[in-house]
Design an enzyme around this catalytic site. Structure first.
Site, PDB file in Angstrom:
ATOM      1  CG  ASP A  16      -0.197  -0.147   2.563  1.00 46.75           C
ATOM      2  OD1 ASP A  16       0.989  -0.560   2.565  1.00 46.75           O
ATOM      3  OD2 ASP A  16      -0.798   0.172   3.607  1.00 46.75           O
ATOM      4  CG  HIS A 246       7.270  -0.014  10.297  1.00 45.72           C
ATOM      5  ND1 HIS A 246       7.369  -0.442  11.597  1.00 45.72           N
ATOM      6  CD2 HIS A 246       6.859   1.274  10.367  1.00 45.72           C
ATOM      7  CE1 HIS A 246       7.022   0.529  12.421  1.00 45.72           C
ATOM      8  NE2 HIS A 246       6.716   1.583  11.699  1.00 45.72           N
TER       9      HIS A 246
HETATM   10  C1  BDR Z   1       2.962  -0.456   8.754  1.00 46.25           C
HETATM   11  O1  BDR Z   1       1.867   0.448   8.584  1.00 46.25           O
HETATM   12  C2  BDR Z   1       2.109   1.320   7.507  1.00 46.25           C
HETATM   13  O2  BDR Z   1       1.921   2.636   7.920  1.00 46.25           O
HETATM   14  C3  BDR Z   1       3.531   1.090   7.066  1.00 46.25           C
HETATM   15  O3  BDR Z   1       3.649   1.204   5.653  1.00 46.25           O
HETATM   16  C4  BDR Z   1       3.840  -0.309   7.532  1.00 46.25           C
HETATM   17  O4  BDR Z   1       3.496  -1.281   6.569  1.00 46.25           O
HETATM   18  C5  BDR Z   1       3.655  -0.169  10.069  1.00 46.25           C
HETATM   19  O5  BDR Z   1       2.779  -0.367  11.139  1.00 46.25           O
HETATM   20 CA    CA Z   2       3.027  -0.694   4.244  1.00 48.46          CA
END
Ligand code: BDR
Ligand code: CA
Length: 311
Positions: A16, A246
């Site tokens: 995403d 992340h």
């Molecule tokens: C996840 O949530 C999204 O905001 C980031 O892209 C990542 O996949 C981190 O909690």
């Molecule tokens: Ca993500």
């Protein structure tokens, strides 16, 4: 075509994009261990049409011939959903408001494409899911043999021994579709969960992005620009002088699994109340490998080195 590393791992990233998704996709493209064949898109940080547009834009910038197959626009069970514009910007790429539409999506939707690629490469396909797990759960529904055909699923999501990030209990990707995530954890699919227990240790600081822009003006420069907003969010909400990688951590768990310490446990996802979206240990569920330790220095060094070499 780039030369591939020995036998590179075939990978689809379910995503995403999203600032840290963009960094993870650039990394997967850069790593010789990975043969990135496609991106499947999902709502999450953005609406799904924005995710697809951003994914096609990124692949074009990277010079990748991977395809984009568009997936779910909303969570299972009509669970309420709002794009995380306050984290990633209104269009997903920080303060950039006009991302061009480049190319077109694949004619299969995400679940169909995932199922077909897993059938075509049995035991040889890794899916790295860095958004809500709706497309993965849809693929499991569409083809009961999907779980057996995949080599593995590596997800960025969840939190086992630490608090959540979107609520006190839940991590954002799991929170955005708790029912789909629970179906994935119940499925017996060979799964590695790379969640907040480890990803919060992977911070890049503003100086890292400036150095990246200097060595890779086009791609690093773009990642530097979109990261300003993301850095601003972490400064504001957590008083951090850096932002967590992340999604890139999940890609590195595919290329360098030895850098992660794992705990094997069954998992379920809380479906309601104040803990909704929390990933909870459940001994009655199939075991998932949960990353609870990370060599943060090795992962960040590899991330920075490979991104800096992108031109
Ligand atoms: C996840 O949530 C999204 O905001 C980031 O892209 C990542 O996949 C981190 O909690
Ligand atoms: Ca993500």
């Amino acid at each position: 075509m780039r030369p591939l590393f020995d036998i590179a791992m075939k990978m689809i990233i379910d995503t995403d994009p999203g600032v840290d998704d963009a960094i993870a996709i650039a990394l997967a493209h850069a790593l010789p261990e990975i043969d990135l064949i496609g991106l499947t898109t999902v709502f999450g940080n953005t609406r799904v049409d924005q995710s697809s547009r951003n994914a096609r834009f990124l692949l074009d910038m990277l010079g990748s011939d991977a395809v984009v197959a568009e997936g779910a626009s909303k969570p299972w069970n009509d669970y309420p959903f709002e794009p995380s514009a306050w984290v990633h910007g209104s269009e997903g790429f920080g303060d950039i408001v006009e991302v061009p539409q480049i190319g077109t999506n694949h004619d299969q939707n995400a679940a169909e494409y995932l199922v077909e690629m897993a059938r075509k490469h049995p035991g040889d396909l890794t899916v790295c899911a860095i958004g809500p797990l709706t497309n993965i759960a849809d693929a499991l529904k569409l083809d009961p043999s999907f779980a057996q055909n995949l080599d593995k699923l590596v997800i960025m999501g969840g939190n086992l021994h630490c608090p959540g990030n979107i609520t006190a209990h839940a991590e954002a990707n799991i929170f955005h579709d708790p029912a789909a995530a629970d179906a994935v954890f119940a499925s017996g699919l060979n799964t590695v969960m790379v969640g907040l227990d480890v990803t919060l240790q992977t911070l890049l600081v503003p100086g890292d992005f400036a150095a990246l822009a200097a060595s890779s003006p086009k791609i690093g420069g773009f990642l530097n620009r979109i990261s300003e907003f993301y850095l601003g969010f972490y400064k504001e909400v957590a008083n951090l002088d850096g932002c967590p990688m992340h999604d890139a951590a999940a890609v590195l768990a595919c290329s360098n699994p030895d850098w992660f310490g794992l705990e094997h446990t069954g998992l379920r996802v809380s479906q309601d109340g104040e803990t909704v979206g929390a990933t909870l240990a459940d001994p009655n569920r199939p075991k998932v490998a949960v990353a609870i330790e990370i060599d943060a220095v090795a992962t960040l060094t590899k991330l920075k080195t490979h991104l800096a070499a992108l031109h």
